[in-house]
Enzyme design. Structure first.
Site, PDB file in Angstrom:
ATOM      1  N   LYS A  18       0.848  -1.198   0.000  1.00 20.95           N
ATOM      2  CA  LYS A  18       0.000   0.000   0.000  1.00 20.95           C
ATOM      3  C   LYS A  18       0.884   1.248   0.000  1.00 20.95           C
ATOM      4  CE  LYS A  18      -3.468   0.785   3.208  1.00 20.95           C
ATOM      5  NZ  LYS A  18      -3.959   1.387   4.492  1.00 20.95           N
ATOM      6  N   ASP A  76      -6.920   4.653   5.067  1.00 21.63           N
ATOM      7  CA  ASP A  76      -7.660   3.486   5.548  1.00 21.63           C
ATOM      8  C   ASP A  76      -8.544   3.033   4.393  1.00 21.63           C
ATOM      9  OD1 ASP A  76      -8.003   1.760   7.940  1.00 21.63           O
ATOM     10  OD2 ASP A  76     -10.102   2.161   7.503  1.00 21.63           O
ATOM     11  N   PHE A 162      -1.959  -6.317  -4.261  1.00 20.47           N
ATOM     12  CA  PHE A 162      -1.925  -6.901  -2.920  1.00 20.47           C
ATOM     13  C   PHE A 162      -3.367  -7.141  -2.455  1.00 20.47           C
ATOM     14  CE2 PHE A 162      -3.235  -3.323  -0.152  1.00 20.47           C
ATOM     15  CZ  PHE A 162      -3.157  -2.271  -1.047  1.00 20.47           C
ATOM     16  N   TYR A 164      -6.938  -8.036  -1.730  1.00 19.87           N
ATOM     17  CA  TYR A 164      -7.998  -8.732  -2.465  1.00 19.87           C
ATOM     18  C   TYR A 164      -7.876  -8.558  -3.984  1.00 19.87           C
ATOM     19  CZ  TYR A 164     -10.047  -8.959   2.208  1.00 19.87           C
ATOM     20  OH  TYR A 164     -10.259  -9.203   3.551  1.00 19.87           O
ATOM     21  N   ASP A 165      -6.789  -7.947  -4.459  1.00 14.09           N
ATOM     22  CA  ASP A 165      -6.660  -7.649  -5.893  1.00 14.09           C
ATOM     23  C   ASP A 165      -6.873  -8.860  -6.810  1.00 14.09           C
ATOM     24  OD1 ASP A 165      -6.333  -4.949  -5.640  1.00 14.09           O
ATOM     25  OD2 ASP A 165      -4.154  -4.973  -5.822  1.00 14.09           O
ATOM     26  N   LYS A 185      -3.791  -0.049 -12.754  1.00 14.07           N
ATOM     27  CA  LYS A 185      -4.527   0.026 -11.484  1.00 14.07           C
ATOM     28  C   LYS A 185      -4.555   1.477 -10.995  1.00 14.07           C
ATOM     29  CE  LYS A 185      -4.801  -1.507  -6.687  1.00 14.07           C
ATOM     30  NZ  LYS A 185      -4.222  -2.218  -5.543  1.00 14.07           N
ATOM     31  N   ARG A 191      -7.728   4.324  -4.363  1.00  9.84           N
ATOM     32  CA  ARG A 191      -6.636   5.111  -3.763  1.00  9.84           C
ATOM     33  C   ARG A 191      -6.264   6.276  -4.689  1.00  9.84           C
ATOM     34  NH1 ARG A 191      -4.331   0.945  -2.478  1.00  9.84           N
ATOM     35  NH2 ARG A 191      -5.253   1.038  -0.402  1.00  9.84           N
TER      36      ARG A 191
HETATM   37  P1  ITT Z   1      -1.894   0.445   7.442  1.00  7.65           P
HETATM   38  O1  ITT Z   1      -3.084   0.608   8.356  1.00  7.65           O
HETATM   39  O2  ITT Z   1      -0.596   0.425   8.177  1.00  7.65           O
HETATM   40  O3  ITT Z   1      -1.888   1.444   6.300  1.00  7.65           O
HETATM   41  P2  ITT Z   1      -3.257  -2.018   6.660  1.00  7.65           P
HETATM   42  O4  ITT Z   1      -2.976  -3.073   5.635  1.00  7.65           O
HETATM   43  O5  ITT Z   1      -3.594  -2.496   8.066  1.00  7.65           O
HETATM   44  O6  ITT Z   1      -1.994  -1.001   6.710  1.00  7.65           O
HETATM   45  P3  ITT Z   1      -5.937  -0.990   6.372  1.00  7.65           P
HETATM   46  O7  ITT Z   1      -6.264  -1.125   7.798  1.00  7.65           O
HETATM   47  O8  ITT Z   1      -6.365   0.261   5.635  1.00  7.65           O
HETATM   48  O9  ITT Z   1      -4.363  -1.085   6.111  1.00  7.65           O
HETATM   49  O10 ITT Z   1      -6.517  -2.269   5.626  1.00  7.65           O
HETATM   50  C1  ITT Z   1      -6.514  -2.302   4.246  1.00  7.65           C
HETATM   51  C2  ITT Z   1      -6.858  -3.710   3.780  1.00  7.65           C
HETATM   52  O11 ITT Z   1      -7.863  -3.616   2.768  1.00  7.65           O
HETATM   53  C3  ITT Z   1      -5.635  -4.319   3.105  1.00  7.65           C
HETATM   54  O12 ITT Z   1      -4.870  -5.068   4.010  1.00  7.65           O
HETATM   55  C4  ITT Z   1      -6.271  -5.145   2.007  1.00  7.65           C
HETATM   56  O13 ITT Z   1      -6.685  -6.371   2.536  1.00  7.65           O
HETATM   57  C5  ITT Z   1      -7.498  -4.327   1.633  1.00  7.65           C
HETATM   58  N1  ITT Z   1      -7.184  -3.375   0.556  1.00  7.65           N
HETATM   59  C6  ITT Z   1      -7.105  -2.012   0.630  1.00  7.65           C
HETATM   60  N2  ITT Z   1      -6.746  -1.477  -0.536  1.00  7.65           N
HETATM   61  C7  ITT Z   1      -6.571  -2.511  -1.376  1.00  7.65           C
HETATM   62  C8  ITT Z   1      -6.168  -2.598  -2.732  1.00  7.65           C
HETATM   63  O14 ITT Z   1      -5.813  -1.534  -3.424  1.00  7.65           O
HETATM   64  N3  ITT Z   1      -6.110  -3.808  -3.266  1.00  7.65           N
HETATM   65  C9  ITT Z   1      -6.432  -4.919  -2.564  1.00  7.65           C
HETATM   66  N4  ITT Z   1      -6.787  -4.932  -1.284  1.00  7.65           N
HETATM   67  C10 ITT Z   1      -6.863  -3.720  -0.686  1.00  7.65           C
END
Ligand code: ITT
Length: 210
Positions: A18, A76, A162, A164-165, A185, A191
């Protein structure tokens, strides 16, 4: 402008993939980006107790800006699946665990496929959402949101991206986000949409601060 170039912004994500997307989407703006791996002491775990993406983005940006002492951006994000009443939603990273800790992306995808095992293709609509907050000294000063609609397929496809992509096909396309290039993407993602409206405001803010 020289002063603006020296302004540093802390991008407070501990999710490396991310973070890389955020850094690529912010590239070219007149500030230096500091990632979570570049600060010491490291960013402590921030509890995501909010009920919405907006609340959690704000919590992360506030806490991380106090920790870093820098202008700080937090994201988030997650997946809402209509057939599951909007789940996993804010629990997207923690979907396959019951201890409130992040699960592996693979475990989360496996749980999602199982939850949708009896749901037919037309009913597998979903969207990714992203909320971004920028804070300074514990106060949120900018926010933005973005979303992308799509469908959840029945078998993983692709190795890019990454989370659920490999299961998400955006509306109007026939490939998953994990089968797309980084730039494909980045042209349509939740995002990218959140940052598209935030980036000019952030640049303007930085110019007034410097
Ligand atoms: P930070 O809080 O440290 O940024 P995190 O992975 O815990 O990292 P989130 O709480 O925002 O972040 O959770 C985001 C989750 O949502 C991430 O782990 C993925 O499972 C999913 N996700 C978010 N954006 C995504 C994307 O662009 N593609 C695929 N899955 C995504």
């Amino acid at each position: 402008m020289d002063g603006a170039r020296r302004t540093r912004i802390f991008v407070a994500s501990t999710n490396h993939k991310k973070l890389r997307e955020l850094m690529e989407l912010l590239a070219g703006a007149p500030f230096e980006i500091v990632g979570a791996g570049d600060i010491s002491p490291p960013l402590p775990e921030i509890e995501e107790t909010g009920a919405t993406f907006d609340e959690n983005a704000a919590l992360k940006a506030q806490a991380a800006s106090l920790h870093s002492g820098m202008l700080t951006l937090a994201d988030d994000s997650g997946l809402e699946v209509d057939a599951l009443g909007g789940s996993p939603g804010v629990l997207s990273a923690r979907y396959a665990t019951d201890n409130n800790k992040n699960a592996s992306d693979g475990a989360n995808r496996k749980k999602l496929l199982f939850a949708l095992r009896d749901v037919s293709a037309p009913a597998r609509s979903a969207r990714f959402r992203c909320a971004i907050a920028v804070a300074r000294g514990g106060k949120v000063i900018l926010t933005s949101t973005g979303a992308v609609e799509g469908n959840i397929i029945e078998t993983e496809r692709g190795t890019g991206g990454f989370g659920y992509d490999p299961l998400f096909v955006p509306s109007g396309f026939d490939r998953t986000f994990a089968e797309m290039s980084t730039s494909e993407k980045a042209a349509i993602s939740h995002r990218a949409r959140a940052l598209a409206s935030l980036k000019p405001r952030l640049v303007e803010l930085i110019l007034t601060l410097s």
